[in-house]
Scaffold this motif. Sequence first.
Motif, PDB file in Angstrom:
ATOM      1  N   SER A 239      16.332   3.124  53.967  1.00  0.00           N
ATOM      2  CA  SER A 239      15.451   2.980  55.129  1.00  0.00           C
ATOM      3  C   SER A 239      15.317   1.538  55.587  1.00  0.00           C
ATOM      4  CB  SER A 239      14.078   3.514  54.789  1.00  0.00           C
ATOM      5  OG  SER A 239      14.199   4.832  54.353  1.00  0.00           O
TER       6      SER A 239
ATOM      7  N   THR B 158      20.386  10.667  62.686  1.00  0.00           N
ATOM      8  CA  THR B 158      19.507   9.973  61.750  1.00  0.00           C
ATOM      9  C   THR B 158      18.824  10.973  60.829  1.00  0.00           C
ATOM     10  OG1 THR B 158      19.049   8.377  63.469  1.00  0.00           O
ATOM     11  CG2 THR B 158      17.568   8.373  61.609  1.00  0.00           C
TER      12      THR B 158
ATOM     13  N   ASN C  65      20.792   5.301  58.898  1.00  0.00           N
ATOM     14  CA  ASN C  65      19.378   4.932  58.971  1.00  0.00           C
ATOM     15  C   ASN C  65      18.910   4.388  60.316  1.00  0.00           C
ATOM     16  OD1 ASN C  65      20.302   2.336  59.048  1.00  0.00           O
ATOM     17  ND2 ASN C  65      19.064   1.580  57.374  1.00  0.00           N
TER      18      ASN C  65
ATOM     19  N   ASP D 198       9.038   6.638  59.036  1.00  0.00           N
ATOM     20  CA  ASP D 198      10.475   6.451  58.882  1.00  0.00           C
ATOM     21  C   ASP D 198      11.170   7.793  58.994  1.00  0.00           C
ATOM     22  OD1 ASP D 198      12.546   5.800  56.046  1.00  0.00           O
ATOM     23  OD2 ASP D 198      12.949   5.545  58.184  1.00  0.00           O
TER      24      ASP D 198
ATOM     25  N   PHE E 200      14.393   8.476  58.864  1.00  0.00           N
ATOM     26  CA  PHE E 200      15.695   8.613  58.220  1.00  0.00           C
ATOM     27  C   PHE E 200      15.621   9.556  57.020  1.00  0.00           C
ATOM     28  CE2 PHE E 200      19.624   7.812  56.454  1.00  0.00           C
ATOM     29  CZ  PHE E 200      19.563   7.142  55.251  1.00  0.00           C
TER      30      PHE E 200
ATOM     31  N   ASN F  14      17.112  10.356  53.731  1.00  0.00           N
ATOM     32  CA  ASN F  14      17.964   9.836  52.684  1.00  0.00           C
ATOM     33  C   ASN F  14      18.263  10.983  51.732  1.00  0.00           C
ATOM     34  OD1 ASN F  14      19.225   8.327  50.761  1.00  0.00           O
ATOM     35  ND2 ASN F  14      17.691   6.701  50.758  1.00  0.00           N
TER      36      ASN F  14
END
Lengths: 479, 215
Positions: A137, A249, A327, A358, A360, A362
């Motif tokens: 991130s 993303t 990201n 955030d 993103f 992951n």
Amino acid sequence: MAWFTIPVENLLCRCLCIFITVWLTLLIVFIMVPAVLGISFGIRRLYMRTLLKIFEWATSRMEMGAKEKNQQLYKPCCNGIIAKKTPTSLQQDLQELCGSASCPRSEPQFEMADIFFFCRRGVESILDDEVTKRFSSQELDSWNLLTRSNYNFRHISLRLTVIWGLGVLVRYGVLLPLRVTLAVTGIGLLVVLTTLLGFLPNRELRFSLSEKIHLMCHRICVRALTAIITYHNRENKPKNGGICVSNHTTPIDVIILANDGCYSMVGQVHGGLMGMIQRAMVKSSPHIWFERSEVKDRHLVAKRLSDHVADKTKQPILIFPEGTCINNTSVMMFKKGSFEIACTVYPVAIKYDPRFGDAFWNSSKFGMVYYLLRMMSSWAVVCSVWYLPPMNREEGEDAVQFANRVKAAIAAQGGLVDLIWDGGLKRAKVKDAFKEEQQNLYSKVLLGEQDEGDLGDDKHLEDENPEEDERNQDPTKEQ
Amino acid sequence: MGALQSSPGQPEYVDLKEKTGFSFSQIRVLHKRFKLLSHNGETLKRDHFNSIPDLACNPIRSQIIEAFFDRRNFRQNGEGPVDEIHFEEFLMVMSHFKAPSPRMIEERESVRREKLRFIFNMHDTDNDGTITLEEYRHVIDELLSLSEALEKDTAKSIADAAMLEVASTSMGHMEPDEFYEGITFEHFLKLLKGFEIELKMNVHFSMMDTPTFCK
């Protein structure tokens, strides 16, 4: 003392009932009705502005706290660990290295000094490279009252802690249940209504109704995430018989785009809840779901996409050519498969505002459910969507060049870094062909073929020389 | 939901700062990079280095990676390879690439020796204190291409020529039956006398002690 407890219980029950009624009314009036009708009261934007003011205050409190204690705030330096010099060619660097000792470069004379150069380059890559940092991130300069993005915890005063505590209460106690309810409603409605629609005999009626239903359910889902989306250049919206490509993303990208238009999704068939949603969706509109075994067959994939595109009554296909989540600070290599189909490509750039949460995903760190819960317990998802003018493949341009052209346009619009690396490097390793290229280059310099000196040794990094990028495409292709 | 970062000025950071000469903020940033590379683990293994795409293009990648796992570079007078390294060892190896502070000349000399020792260790893989012809040849092989650009023997001849040069520089005239063992560290130093490695083999760490306002 039964006579005392019964009235209290009654009172409690009544309070609870009133509370739930009020809650549901508010929900329906302020969220569901606008979602169904497609109008907006502007509540979310007001919320966003209020939040921003609070964040500024929080950051300034932390700075004051830091100044009092005479320490420094940790600020993620955007310049990176290394102060990099401008990239020069391999030959120039070696010359410079050789400059102090007397060594003529006219003969193929091997100098120990060259090792220093590669050594330094190697350590620089270990410290800071363009690719690995894209898979984690982004860091923020200010604090947005989320523990997960706080790096200056020591500098928090009492007032700030109280506000933060309130924030936690609001996010987990109020917003999260609300959002979960909305999400469940949205998905439930989608499944039920599209299945019902599948029974309608009249194709055109089915089609127009399905559009409305899809839009409505996506609007509910958008409100479930408190997503505040700004669409730019709507006149360029994708039309039937085309392909819409976008940077990737998070899986939420799909909802964000589908909020504004109807697309045909492409993907693998899943089991469980996802599978049920997929089966329901396909009953009322033509989505393209592949079996796991079919995914490997590139020709089959290309054929199905081409058939869909050729039919002008069908919606545009939505594809994410990067193939994986990045990201949102850069755009990585676009896989050429979707650019081989002969049709118009509508590029779309999506940029998330990291101050509110955030976005993103992951995927190596957490799974989908945890990610969704995280999203629903952030403040909001704020993003901008730009519809770029449609692009077509030009004469003499091959799929890879076309893909790069589209990628550059998206990166430029979204303010993202345009990288040539493959997003698949998240999981796979770089091929040996790359290492051999560098060795090739070095041996050419060694043998004194100085005209090759044009090949800058950073060719695999930023997109500076388009012709070299092409030469590099073969090693980086994953398909 | 996410760990809070540890604050600088912690006892182990103070210790590291003294040993390696990095500033607190540099240590903190390097620690973050360490965590990113090791996927939040405590140690780094060779595989973690292999996942850096930029490094994969480097011809002497394996030598560089080995240097991180070589006890001789940990400044603890140890020898031999290790399988995994902690943050402290990572910092130790990194500190070889710091530029010397513009102070006394003696410090420059010792920094120079250190950096050259690092390179020497990179060549001397069997740790016998000399770089033999075989070891030298191996490094050149890595640097040059395996493709049609060079013939197979070019690498060999380049290595032989270089060794000859070193021998003549350091030993002077040799008897016909004298055998040149290999480059010792002292010869190595003499060979690279004119070379200001302390200026060339540096990674320019950005100054992070002053608070920067990005944007």
